[in-house]
Motif scaffolding. Structure first.
Motif, PDB file in Angstrom:
ATOM      1  N   ARG A 170       0.783  -1.264   0.124  1.00 60.66           N
ATOM      2  CA  ARG A 170       0.012   0.181  -0.122  1.00 60.66           C
ATOM      3  C   ARG A 170       0.889   1.216   0.061  1.00 60.66           C
ATOM      4  O   ARG A 170       0.471   2.175  -0.405  1.00 60.66           O
ATOM      5  N   ARG A 171       2.288   1.208   0.377  1.00 65.53           N
ATOM      6  CA  ARG A 171       2.699   2.556   0.834  1.00 65.53           C
ATOM      7  C   ARG A 171       3.086   3.111  -0.640  1.00 65.53           C
ATOM      8  O   ARG A 171       2.925   2.579  -1.536  1.00 65.53           O
ATOM      9  N   GLU A 172       3.595   4.393  -0.472  1.00 66.27           N
ATOM     10  CA  GLU A 172       3.753   5.129  -1.849  1.00 66.27           C
ATOM     11  C   GLU A 172       4.691   4.528  -2.730  1.00 66.27           C
ATOM     12  O   GLU A 172       5.490   3.804  -2.003  1.00 66.27           O
ATOM     13  N   TYR A 173       4.395   4.448  -3.928  1.00 70.44           N
ATOM     14  CA  TYR A 173       5.085   3.788  -4.874  1.00 70.44           C
ATOM     15  C   TYR A 173       4.943   2.298  -4.926  1.00 70.44           C
ATOM     16  O   TYR A 173       5.843   1.662  -5.514  1.00 70.44           O
ATOM     17  N   LYS A 174       3.995   1.701  -4.387  1.00 73.16           N
ATOM     18  CA  LYS A 174       3.761   0.380  -3.935  1.00 73.16           C
ATOM     19  C   LYS A 174       2.743  -0.317  -5.003  1.00 73.16           C
ATOM     20  O   LYS A 174       2.124   0.797  -5.805  1.00 73.16           O
ATOM     21  N   THR A 175       2.310  -1.439  -4.875  1.00 70.24           N
ATOM     22  CA  THR A 175       1.644  -1.940  -6.169  1.00 70.24           C
ATOM     23  C   THR A 175       0.111  -1.441  -6.110  1.00 70.24           C
ATOM     24  O   THR A 175      -0.270  -0.812  -7.052  1.00 70.24           O
ATOM     25  N   TYR A 176      -0.427  -1.368  -4.870  1.00 68.51           N
ATOM     26  CA  TYR A 176      -1.570  -0.774  -4.664  1.00 68.51           C
ATOM     27  C   TYR A 176      -1.876   0.578  -5.245  1.00 68.51           C
ATOM     28  O   TYR A 176      -2.659   0.968  -5.988  1.00 68.51           O
ATOM     29  N   GLN A 177      -0.970   1.502  -5.090  1.00 70.94           N
ATOM     30  CA  GLN A 177      -1.082   2.907  -5.368  1.00 70.94           C
ATOM     31  C   GLN A 177      -0.965   2.942  -6.853  1.00 70.94           C
ATOM     32  O   GLN A 177      -1.670   3.689  -7.663  1.00 70.94           O
ATOM     33  N   GLN A 178       0.081   2.169  -7.447  1.00 66.89           N
ATOM     34  CA  GLN A 178       0.183   1.835  -8.928  1.00 66.89           C
ATOM     35  C   GLN A 178      -1.137   1.561  -9.642  1.00 66.89           C
ATOM     36  O   GLN A 178      -1.286   2.140 -10.751  1.00 66.89           O
ATOM     37  N   VAL A 179      -1.924   0.814  -8.853  1.00 67.20           N
ATOM     38  CA  VAL A 179      -3.047   0.073  -9.560  1.00 67.20           C
ATOM     39  C   VAL A 179      -3.961   1.097  -9.618  1.00 67.20           C
ATOM     40  O   VAL A 179      -4.706   1.636 -10.633  1.00 67.20           O
ATOM     41  N   VAL A 180      -4.120   1.843  -8.343  1.00 67.18           N
ATOM     42  CA  VAL A 180      -5.528   2.987  -8.583  1.00 67.18           C
ATOM     43  C   VAL A 180      -5.112   4.194  -9.074  1.00 67.18           C
ATOM     44  O   VAL A 180      -6.031   4.869  -9.229  1.00 67.18           O
ATOM     45  N   GLU A 181      -3.940   4.559  -9.072  1.00 64.95           N
ATOM     46  CA  GLU A 181      -3.663   5.839  -9.719  1.00 64.95           C
ATOM     47  C   GLU A 181      -2.992   5.831 -11.260  1.00 64.95           C
ATOM     48  O   GLU A 181      -3.209   6.742 -11.878  1.00 64.95           O
ATOM     49  N   GLU A 182      -2.588   4.830 -11.672  1.00 62.24           N
ATOM     50  CA  GLU A 182      -1.761   4.778 -12.890  1.00 62.24           C
ATOM     51  C   GLU A 182      -2.749   3.722 -13.972  1.00 62.24           C
ATOM     52  O   GLU A 182      -2.867   3.834 -15.028  1.00 62.24           O
ATOM     53  N   LEU A 183      -2.657   2.354 -13.264  1.00 58.61           N
ATOM     54  CA  LEU A 183      -2.945   1.277 -14.214  1.00 58.61           C
ATOM     55  C   LEU A 183      -4.437   1.320 -14.364  1.00 58.61           C
ATOM     56  O   LEU A 183      -5.047   0.894 -15.547  1.00 58.61           O
ATOM     57  N   ALA A 184      -5.339   1.414 -13.217  1.00 61.29           N
ATOM     58  CA  ALA A 184      -6.662   1.310 -13.489  1.00 61.29           C
ATOM     59  C   ALA A 184      -7.515   2.219 -12.748  1.00 61.29           C
ATOM     60  O   ALA A 184      -8.423   1.876 -11.756  1.00 61.29           O
ATOM     61  N   PRO A 185      -7.359   3.773 -12.861  1.00 59.62           N
ATOM     62  CA  PRO A 185      -7.975   4.500 -11.960  1.00 59.62           C
ATOM     63  C   PRO A 185      -9.285   4.556 -11.770  1.00 59.62           C
ATOM     64  O   PRO A 185      -9.978   5.230 -10.954  1.00 59.62           O
ATOM     65  N   GLU A 186      -9.967   4.400 -13.100  1.00 62.49           N
ATOM     66  CA  GLU A 186     -11.527   4.307 -13.026  1.00 62.49           C
ATOM     67  C   GLU A 186     -12.285   3.317 -12.655  1.00 62.49           C
ATOM     68  O   GLU A 186     -13.455   3.136 -12.343  1.00 62.49           O
ATOM     69  N   GLN A 187     -11.728   1.914 -12.576  1.00 60.46           N
ATOM     70  CA  GLN A 187     -12.379   0.855 -11.960  1.00 60.46           C
ATOM     71  C   GLN A 187     -11.282  -0.072 -11.438  1.00 60.46           C
ATOM     72  O   GLN A 187     -10.400  -0.329 -12.077  1.00 60.46           O
ATOM     73  N   TRP A 188     -11.772  -0.822 -10.428  1.00 61.02           N
ATOM     74  CA  TRP A 188     -10.976  -1.935  -9.921  1.00 61.02           C
ATOM     75  C   TRP A 188     -10.757  -2.920 -10.681  1.00 61.02           C
ATOM     76  O   TRP A 188     -11.744  -3.572 -11.034  1.00 61.02           O
ATOM     77  N   PRO A 189      -9.644  -3.559 -11.107  1.00 62.45           N
ATOM     78  CA  PRO A 189      -9.497  -4.499 -11.887  1.00 62.45           C
ATOM     79  C   PRO A 189      -9.639  -5.949 -11.364  1.00 62.45           C
ATOM     80  O   PRO A 189      -9.586  -6.666 -12.355  1.00 62.45           O
ATOM     81  N   TYR A 190      -9.709  -6.092 -10.278  1.00 57.04           N
ATOM     82  CA  TYR A 190      -9.840  -7.595  -9.725  1.00 57.04           C
ATOM     83  C   TYR A 190     -11.241  -7.691  -9.212  1.00 57.04           C
ATOM     84  O   TYR A 190     -11.588  -8.244  -8.170  1.00 57.04           O
ATOM     85  N   HIS A 191     -12.203  -7.167 -10.094  1.00 58.96           N
ATOM     86  CA  HIS A 191     -13.562  -7.327  -9.697  1.00 58.96           C
ATOM     87  C   HIS A 191     -14.015  -8.763  -9.674  1.00 58.96           C
ATOM     88  O   HIS A 191     -13.561  -9.579 -10.377  1.00 58.96           O
ATOM     89  N   GLY A 192     -14.919  -8.996  -8.262  1.00 57.33           N
ATOM     90  CA  GLY A 192     -14.971 -10.437  -8.200  1.00 57.33           C
ATOM     91  C   GLY A 192     -14.299 -11.132  -7.370  1.00 57.33           C
ATOM     92  O   GLY A 192     -14.615 -12.311  -6.943  1.00 57.33           O
ATOM     93  N   LEU A 193     -13.082 -10.567  -6.768  1.00 62.94           N
ATOM     94  CA  LEU A 193     -12.098 -11.410  -6.088  1.00 62.94           C
ATOM     95  C   LEU A 193     -11.890 -10.346  -4.948  1.00 62.94           C
ATOM     96  O   LEU A 193     -12.061  -9.197  -4.778  1.00 62.94           O
ATOM     97  N   THR A 194     -11.291 -11.068  -3.766  1.00 60.83           N
ATOM     98  CA  THR A 194     -11.068 -10.430  -2.567  1.00 60.83           C
ATOM     99  C   THR A 194      -9.505 -10.058  -2.651  1.00 60.83           C
ATOM    100  O   THR A 194      -8.883 -10.814  -2.761  1.00 60.83           O
ATOM    101  N   SER A 195      -9.460  -8.607  -2.506  1.00 59.53           N
ATOM    102  CA  SER A 195      -7.929  -8.257  -2.497  1.00 59.53           C
ATOM    103  C   SER A 195      -7.678  -7.858  -1.208  1.00 59.53           C
ATOM    104  O   SER A 195      -8.185  -7.140  -0.251  1.00 59.53           O
TER     105      SER A 195
END
Length: 133
Positions: free
Chosen positions: A3-28
């Motif tokens: 979760r921390r800055e420059y980590k995977t979660y931040q990259q997903v929500v800010e760069e890779l898929a900012p509009e929609q959570w890409p792991y829909h239907g799965l528990t993250s």
């Protein structure tokens, strides 16, 4: 994932898929030390080590556990002997600098290539742990 800055979660929500959570239907499960984050139906923020979280999840009923993260996460899991399968993706770029994916470990970890594929110059290899004789 971290979760921390420059980590995977931040990259997903800010760069890779900012509009929609890409792991829909799965528990993250997102590893964090922050106290003010809120869980929802798909994302659970967890204040524990990666090794403790995976060990707990492995004891529960469910499907395979997919870990999406970097060096800090994977090295905790290797040290705790909690990784059964490795998906390694090789990108067509040589970096001048960066963070090592694997740290130095006391013993070698023999792997067996299960499959590999290539698309647009990106090579994906799937390895299983090899049993030692």
């Amino acid at each position: 994932m971290g979760r921390r800055e420059y980590k995977t979660y931040q990259q997903v929500v800010e760069e890779l898929a900012p509009e929609q959570w890409p792991y829909h239907g799965l528990t993250s499960h997102v590893l964090t030390r922050r106290k003010l984050v809120r869980n929802d139906e798909q994302i659970e923020f967890v204040d524990s080590s990666a090794a403790d979280l995976i060990a707990t999840l492995k004891r529960q009923a469910g499907k395979s556990i997919w870990v999406c993260g970097g060096a800090n996460v994977i090295n905790q899991l290797i040290e705790a002997d909690l990784v059964d399968e490795y998906y390694l993706t090789i990108m067509p770029i040589i970096l001048g600098d960066g963070i090592r994916l694997f740290e130095t470990h006391e013993k070698a970890l023999p792997l067996r290539l299960v499959t590999s594929s290539s698309e647009n110059g990106v090579l994906t290899c799937i390895y299983h742990r090899r049993t030692q004789n």
